[in-house]
Each structure stands twice: as structure tokens, then as C-alpha cells.
Design a protein around this motif. Structure first.
Motif, PDB file in Angstrom:
ATOM      1  N   HIS A  20       0.773  -1.028  -0.256  1.00  0.00           N
ATOM      2  CA  HIS A  20      -0.177  -0.136  -0.330  1.00  0.00           C
ATOM      3  C   HIS A  20       1.086   1.204  -0.007  1.00  0.00           C
ATOM      4  O   HIS A  20       0.744   1.767  -0.610  1.00  0.00           O
ATOM      5  CB  HIS A  20      -1.018  -0.215   1.416  1.00  0.00           C
ATOM      6  CG  HIS A  20      -2.377  -0.715   0.614  1.00  0.00           C
ATOM      7  ND1 HIS A  20      -2.826  -0.121   0.316  1.00  0.00           N
ATOM      8  CD2 HIS A  20      -2.617  -1.809   1.601  1.00  0.00           C
ATOM      9  CE1 HIS A  20      -4.129  -1.108   0.347  1.00  0.00           C
ATOM     10  NE2 HIS A  20      -3.652  -2.496   0.964  1.00  0.00           N
ATOM     11  N   GLU A  21       1.749   1.245   0.425  1.00  0.00           N
ATOM     12  CA  GLU A  21       2.943   2.523   0.707  1.00  0.00           C
ATOM     13  C   GLU A  21       3.811   2.264  -0.615  1.00  0.00           C
ATOM     14  O   GLU A  21       3.426   3.379  -1.250  1.00  0.00           O
ATOM     15  CB  GLU A  21       4.170   2.460   1.896  1.00  0.00           C
ATOM     16  CG  GLU A  21       3.422   2.791   3.140  1.00  0.00           C
ATOM     17  CD  GLU A  21       4.657   2.060   4.211  1.00  0.00           C
ATOM     18  OE1 GLU A  21       4.557   2.333   5.457  1.00  0.00           O
ATOM     19  OE2 GLU A  21       5.702   1.907   3.890  1.00  0.00           O
ATOM     20  N   ALA A  22       4.031   1.236  -1.215  1.00  0.00           N
ATOM     21  CA  ALA A  22       4.239   1.615  -2.762  1.00  0.00           C
ATOM     22  C   ALA A  22       3.651   2.000  -3.615  1.00  0.00           C
ATOM     23  O   ALA A  22       4.034   2.928  -4.558  1.00  0.00           O
ATOM     24  CB  ALA A  22       4.986   0.643  -2.903  1.00  0.00           C
ATOM     25  N   ALA A  23       2.304   1.981  -3.678  1.00  0.00           N
ATOM     26  CA  ALA A  23       1.426   2.320  -4.488  1.00  0.00           C
ATOM     27  C   ALA A  23       0.651   3.260  -4.270  1.00  0.00           C
ATOM     28  O   ALA A  23      -0.250   3.989  -5.132  1.00  0.00           O
ATOM     29  CB  ALA A  23      -0.082   1.430  -4.193  1.00  0.00           C
ATOM     30  N   ALA A  24       0.767   4.162  -3.189  1.00  0.00           N
ATOM     31  CA  ALA A  24      -0.027   4.789  -1.938  1.00  0.00           C
ATOM     32  C   ALA A  24       0.149   6.398  -3.367  1.00  0.00           C
ATOM     33  O   ALA A  24       1.313   6.683  -3.523  1.00  0.00           O
ATOM     34  CB  ALA A  24       0.256   5.496  -0.697  1.00  0.00           C
ATOM     35  N   ARG A  25      -0.072   7.040  -3.443  1.00  0.00           N
ATOM     36  CA  ARG A  25      -0.125   8.597  -3.966  1.00  0.00           C
ATOM     37  C   ARG A  25      -0.869   9.691  -3.313  1.00  0.00           C
ATOM     38  O   ARG A  25       0.560  10.842  -3.243  1.00  0.00           O
ATOM     39  CB  ARG A  25      -0.543   8.872  -5.441  1.00  0.00           C
ATOM     40  CG  ARG A  25      -0.962   8.096  -6.346  1.00  0.00           C
ATOM     41  CD  ARG A  25       0.620   8.658  -6.759  1.00  0.00           C
ATOM     42  NE  ARG A  25       1.025   7.948  -7.854  1.00  0.00           N
ATOM     43  CZ  ARG A  25       1.374   6.730  -8.019  1.00  0.00           C
ATOM     44  NH1 ARG A  25       1.980   6.128  -7.306  1.00  0.00           N
ATOM     45  NH2 ARG A  25       1.964   6.410  -9.077  1.00  0.00           N
ATOM     46  N   GLU A  26      -0.820   9.552  -2.100  1.00  0.00           N
ATOM     47  CA  GLU A  26      -0.904  10.287  -0.195  1.00  0.00           C
ATOM     48  C   GLU A  26      -0.703   9.504   0.473  1.00  0.00           C
ATOM     49  O   GLU A  26      -1.131   8.421   0.769  1.00  0.00           O
ATOM     50  CB  GLU A  26      -2.434  11.048  -0.591  1.00  0.00           C
ATOM     51  CG  GLU A  26      -2.891  12.434  -1.832  1.00  0.00           C
ATOM     52  CD  GLU A  26      -3.840  12.725  -1.584  1.00  0.00           C
ATOM     53  OE1 GLU A  26      -4.162  12.852  -0.504  1.00  0.00           O
ATOM     54  OE2 GLU A  26      -4.254  13.395  -2.176  1.00  0.00           O
ATOM     55  N   VAL A  27       0.541   9.707   1.665  1.00  0.00           N
ATOM     56  CA  VAL A  27       0.133   9.359   3.351  1.00  0.00           C
ATOM     57  C   VAL A  27      -0.043   9.922   4.313  1.00  0.00           C
ATOM     58  O   VAL A  27       0.663  10.914   3.853  1.00  0.00           O
ATOM     59  CB  VAL A  27       1.499   8.378   2.767  1.00  0.00           C
ATOM     60  CG1 VAL A  27       2.161   7.796   4.783  1.00  0.00           C
ATOM     61  CG2 VAL A  27       1.848   7.041   1.901  1.00  0.00           C
ATOM     62  N   PHE A  28      -0.740  10.001   4.574  1.00  0.00           N
ATOM     63  CA  PHE A  28      -1.185  10.935   5.909  1.00  0.00           C
ATOM     64  C   PHE A  28      -0.651   9.830   7.018  1.00  0.00           C
ATOM     65  O   PHE A  28      -0.729   8.771   7.842  1.00  0.00           O
ATOM     66  CB  PHE A  28      -2.573  11.298   5.711  1.00  0.00           C
ATOM     67  CG  PHE A  28      -2.413  12.124   7.194  1.00  0.00           C
ATOM     68  CD1 PHE A  28      -2.438  13.406   7.702  1.00  0.00           C
ATOM     69  CD2 PHE A  28      -3.094  11.640   8.490  1.00  0.00           C
ATOM     70  CE1 PHE A  28      -2.623  14.765   9.250  1.00  0.00           C
ATOM     71  CE2 PHE A  28      -3.332  12.521   9.995  1.00  0.00           C
ATOM     72  CZ  PHE A  28      -2.824  13.486   9.524  1.00  0.00           C
ATOM     73  N   ALA A  29       0.635  10.344   8.033  1.00  0.00           N
ATOM     74  CA  ALA A  29       0.811   9.708   9.425  1.00  0.00           C
ATOM     75  C   ALA A  29       1.137  10.608   9.805  1.00  0.00           C
ATOM     76  O   ALA A  29       1.930  11.469  10.613  1.00  0.00           O
ATOM     77  CB  ALA A  29       2.408   8.754   8.814  1.00  0.00           C
ATOM     78  N   TYR A  30       0.567   9.894  11.258  1.00  0.00           N
ATOM     79  CA  TYR A  30      -0.103  10.971  12.642  1.00  0.00           C
ATOM     80  C   TYR A  30       0.300  10.025  13.420  1.00  0.00           C
ATOM     81  O   TYR A  30       0.084   8.766  13.936  1.00  0.00           O
ATOM     82  CB  TYR A  30      -1.511  11.155  12.984  1.00  0.00           C
ATOM     83  CG  TYR A  30      -1.607  11.588  14.117  1.00  0.00           C
ATOM     84  CD1 TYR A  30      -0.518  12.648  15.024  1.00  0.00           C
ATOM     85  CD2 TYR A  30      -2.184  11.405  15.259  1.00  0.00           C
ATOM     86  CE1 TYR A  30      -1.096  13.208  16.199  1.00  0.00           C
ATOM     87  CE2 TYR A  30      -2.687  11.795  16.420  1.00  0.00           C
ATOM     88  CZ  TYR A  30      -1.685  12.341  16.626  1.00  0.00           C
ATOM     89  OH  TYR A  30      -2.329  13.623  18.406  1.00  0.00           O
TER      90      TYR A  30
END
Length: 261
Positions: A79-89
Motif C-alpha cells: 500500500h505504501e508503494a502504491a500510495a499517492r498520498e500518505v498521512f501519518a500521525y
């Protein structure tokens, strides 16, 4: 087999199949059984898929961690490799993708059950995982001011980690936002989570729970976490203000390390 053969044999449309595969359209048990039969799925796969369809609550995947921990979890890496947006808190540490190797190792060593070999394996796995930051994607990392003021490591390690965090926005792909002490404490900012959006998968939420991870992709769950993300962001400092604060803390930690080193 080409998708054109599938839609011709089963009498479906390409648009319908695309929506089902992308998770934007539901379908009934009959169509699922037809698709499984067309692909000649084995009985175990048929039983599992049909049970998922039968239970509308089963919109999540739970995964246990091996020696490499969450950093070698295939579903997360995919999922991280495919993601165009990552929000991490993160509530108690710097987000994993934004950690230096030295700080990351120190965080992993805090676990009272940590084994040296596993710590080293996970440290190396985390470094490989962080290569995703070179992708043309957008990353937003939110960290509490209280965390930055007490990273739980020696001053030199803290200074290096803070400088690394402050410089990440210079790549043009990363935003680092600080949640000030006075703004923390509401219900929505108590728990760490990561929200990922891509072109190939439904939006998914990742929640890490020590030895297990949970991935949620039910639209209602995603919407709830999206609301939480917006609530947290509405209370953070701007990227520029965050960068200035982090550099201030880094300089302070470096000064103390120089006096005591």
C-alpha cells in the motif's frame, strides 16, 4: 486470460468489473461465485471469499508481525508503494518513515522483549521501507510537540533526528506538521494511524498495535479517520512554523550535547 474473454463469457461489462475490483461497487454472491469459477479458484479460496462476502462486518485485515516487525509486512509495503498520498500521525514517536536509523533503533530497543537480532533486522527493514519517500507521492507527517521535546534518546541522537525531520520538507514531497502542546488532548488525537490513498486500491487506514496491524478499508471507517486527520491538521502549526520550531529544538539539543559530550 484477457479481461475481454472474461466479460464475453460471463456477460459482464468492463466498467462493471473495474468498479468491483476497485471496491467502488458491491455485487452479489452469484456474481462472486461466477468470477471464482471462471478463475478456477481452489475450494479453500472459494470458502474464504464467500465467507468474507457473507459477513458485511469483515472489512478489515489483521496481520501479525514477524521478526522484521511492521517494516516487513507485505500488505503495508504494497500500500505504501502504491500510495499517492500518505498521512501519518504518531502520538509517542516520530513517524517510522521519517526516522533516522539511530533514532529508529533506539525506539525499537525500548521494547522490553526486544531481541538484538530482531532489532537489527527491523532497523534494516525500516531503512529499505523508507525508500518510498523518493517516489513522486505526497507525504504528510504529524507529530506532537511533546514528543519532539522528549524523544527519549540521548541529546546527540535527538538533535540528529530533529534536523532530519526539519529538512524533509525541502524535498518538496513531504510536509511535517507539529501539533502544539496546547492543542493536543482531544479525543481524535489520542491514537496513531496512517491513511493511504492510491489509484489501484480503496483508501486504507493502517493502525499498528505492537505485535499486530489492522488495515481498514470500509468507507465508513476511512471517512471517520479522514475526519480525524482533518481535525488534527486544523490544530497544527504550518509547515514553515513547524520547521522553525523543530530546528529550534534541534539547536537546543545540539548545544546541550556539545556541553556534556
Amino acid at each position: 486470460m484477457p479481461i475481454s474473454d472474461l466479460v464475453e463469457v460471463l456477460g459482464l461489462s468492463v466498467a462493471w468489473l473495474s468498479k468491483v475490483e476497485n471496491g467502488t461497487r458491491r455485487t452479489d454472491a452469484g456474481n462472486i461465485a461466477r468470477l471464482l469459477g471462471f478463475y478456477r479458484a481452489d475450494q479453500a479460496t472459494v470458502d474464504r471469499v464467500m465467507s468474507l462476502h457473507a459477513d458485511p462486518r469483515d472489512w478489515f485485515v489483521g496481520c501479525g508481525h514477524g521478526p522484521g516487525g511492521v517494516d516487513e509486512l507485505a500488505v503495508l509495503l504494497r500500500h505504501e508503494a502504491a500510495a499517492r498520498e500518505v498521512f501519518a500521525y504518531e502520538t509517542v514517536s516520530v513517524p517510522a518513515l521519517a526516522q533516522t536509523p539511530v533514532y529508529g533503533r533506539a525506539v525499537l530497543e525500548r521494547n522490553p522483549l526486544a531481541v538484538l537480532g530482531e532489532v537489527e533486522q527491523r532497523t534494516e527493514a525500516r531503512k529499505r521501507r523508507q525508500r518510498v519517500l523518493s517516489r513522486p507521492s505526497r507525504f504528510v507527517f504529524v507529530v506532537r510537540e511533546m514528543t519532539l521535546r522528549n524523544l527519549g534518546v540521548d541529546r546527540r541522537t535527538a538533535s540528529d533526528q530533529l534536523r532530519h525531520l526539519a529538512l524533509l520538507p525541502n524535498t518538496g514531497r513531504v510536509e511535517v506538521r507539529v501539533l502544539p502542546r496546547l492543542m493536543a488532548g482531544s479525543y481524535l488525537d489520542r491514537y496513531s494511524f496512517t491513511l493511504m490513498r492510491s489509484e489501484h486500491y480503496r483508501p486504507v487506514v493502517h493502525v499498528d498495535a505492537m505485535y499486530h496491524s489492522v488495515f481498514l478499508d470500509h468507507p465508513d471507517d476511512v471517512a471517520a479517520y479522514q475526519a480525524a486527520a482533518q481535525a488534527v491538521l486544523s490544530n497544527t502549526l504550518s509547515v514553515e512554523e513547524s520547521q522553525a520550531l523543530i530546528l529550534h529544538l534541534a539547536n537546543g539539543a545540539h548545544a546541550v550535547a556539545s556541553r556534556t559530550g
